[in-house]
Design a protein around this motif. Structure first.
Motif, PDB file in Angstrom:
ATOM      1  N   ALA A 206       0.724  -1.528   0.108  1.00 55.91           N
ATOM      2  CA  ALA A 206      -0.118  -0.609   0.468  1.00 55.91           C
ATOM      3  C   ALA A 206       0.568   1.481   0.172  1.00 55.91           C
ATOM      4  N   GLN A 209       1.919   2.028  -3.376  1.00 54.95           N
ATOM      5  CA  GLN A 209       0.342   2.531  -4.463  1.00 54.95           C
ATOM      6  C   GLN A 209       0.702   4.181  -3.664  1.00 54.95           C
ATOM      7  N   LEU A 210       1.261   4.442  -2.717  1.00 53.35           N
ATOM      8  CA  LEU A 210       1.051   5.824  -2.000  1.00 53.35           C
ATOM      9  C   LEU A 210       1.527   6.529  -3.367  1.00 53.35           C
ATOM     10  N   ALA A 300      -5.495   5.799  -1.983  1.00 57.55           N
ATOM     11  CA  ALA A 300      -4.459   4.881  -0.734  1.00 57.55           C
ATOM     12  C   ALA A 300      -4.281   5.956   0.452  1.00 57.55           C
TER      13      ALA A 300
END
Length: 346
Positions: A206, A209-210, A300
């Motif tokens: 994650a 993704q951020l 995110a």
């Protein structure tokens, strides 16, 4: 992800969900470090397709939005595979290593992309295979990441965005980011992980993704396949499409949009004050209409609260109205400047 690599990451504190590293026990701290420190991330949630053969370059050139002829051992590129209607089916990064082409894309898209590409191979000397278990892959990001990789690898990583370098069977790609970001590929990366984590914080999927979202780099997943032409996700701005390469699947539609049409939707970066992460493909609205004016591409959690999203939105609506998630009365999107120029839209 190989069993050896999984066991190694588990001993390092990795927590897994569906074969993806979700965190290393300190998710909030990992998110903070992504913005204010240096992070290292396992990227096994991305898969790898390898393409070899004497016709590999010619075959791929006829399929992808970008100019495959420009991909060398020293240069990678963003690219996409479109439908005949010019809509993106798969987005990925293409790079070269040991005279073979590699495609890095979401793991859940690998099987369907292989099936799609094999439909067009016919008599071409091009072999396509999944090699997700053969090469480990990690992401390294942060203000000090360049120096840290130099110290740990024994050679300096590439400086320019999209540049590629392979030394001692380790391939390093520089990619777009608000701070230096790198993709690293190798058959075994345990020693590199141990060295980098002396100063960088390990983080889950994650967090990467951020960083992609904050860099304004979209990732098409099955839920958003066939929703957008390349220009809608800013691919002509971030180097994901060539208008000089010649024919490929969907090229006529993409070129017509560029030279004859008027782009009515584009990719925006925004923040939403919510604790729920929107799903890719979720609809966006304005208060005065029932018809959707856009879709979420990626989302995110942001360490300062709320979530950040990349969303394709009607330009006229984004400039004149408040955009709402889920319904006409849903949470508002607070638009944020992208980290790259959009002068091409003017």
């Amino acid at each position: 992800m190989t069993q050896e690599w999984t066991q190694y990451l588990s001993k390092a504190g990795a927590q897994f969900e569906n074969n993806t590293v979700i965190h290393f026990g300190q998710l909030d701290e990992e998110r903070q470090q992504a913005l204010h420190g240096d992070v290292i991330t396992d990227l096994s949630h991305f898969g790898l397709i390898k393409v070899t053969g004497s016709d590999a370059k010619t075959f791929l050139q006829g399929q992808f939005t970008n100019d495959v002829r420009q991909v060398t051992a020293k240069l990678s590129q963003l690219s996409a595979l479109c439908s005949p209607k010019g809509r993106i089916l798969f987005s990925f990064r293409l790079f070269k290593r040991d005279d073979a082409y590699y495609l890095l894309l979401p793991r859940e898209s690998v099987e369907s992309m292989l099936k799609r590409l094999r439909m067009y191979v016919l008599r071409a000397d091009a072999k396509l295979e999944e090699v997700s278990e053969s090469l480990s892959r990690i992401g390294v990001a942060g203000a000090n990441s360049t120096q840290r990789l130099t110290d740990c690898l024994g050679f300096a990583p590439p400086i320019d965005v999209d540049a590629s370098l392979t030394e001692n069977q380790v391939t390093v790609l520089r990619i777009l980011g608000t701070q230096p970001r790198y993709l690293v590929f190798g058959e075994t990366l345990q020693n590199l992980w141990e060295c980098v984590t002396q100063t960088a914080h390990p983080a889950g999927a994650a967090v990467w993704q951020l960083l992609d979202i904050l860099a304004g780099v979209p990732q098409i997943v099955p839920a958003t396949a066939e929703e957008f032409v390349p220009q809608m996700v800013n691919y002509q701005v971030i180097g994901g499409v060539s208008f000089k390469k010649g024919c490929y699947t969907g090229q006529e539609i993409v070129a017509r949009m560029q030279y004859l049409g008027k782009l009515k939707r584009r990719l925006y970066l925004a923040k939403i004050d919510t604790a729920t992460v929107p799903q890719p493909g979720a609809a966006l609205y304005v208060a005065t209409g029932e018809q959707s004016v856009g879709k979420i591409v990626n989302a995110a959690v942001h360490p300062d609260g709320g979530v950040v999203v990349l969303a394709v939105i009607q330009i006229s609506r984004a400039e004149a109205d408040e955009i709402h998630w889920q319904s006409q009365q849903g949470e508002c999107l607070q638009l944020i400047d992208l980290p790259y120029s959009l002068l091409e839209y003017n």
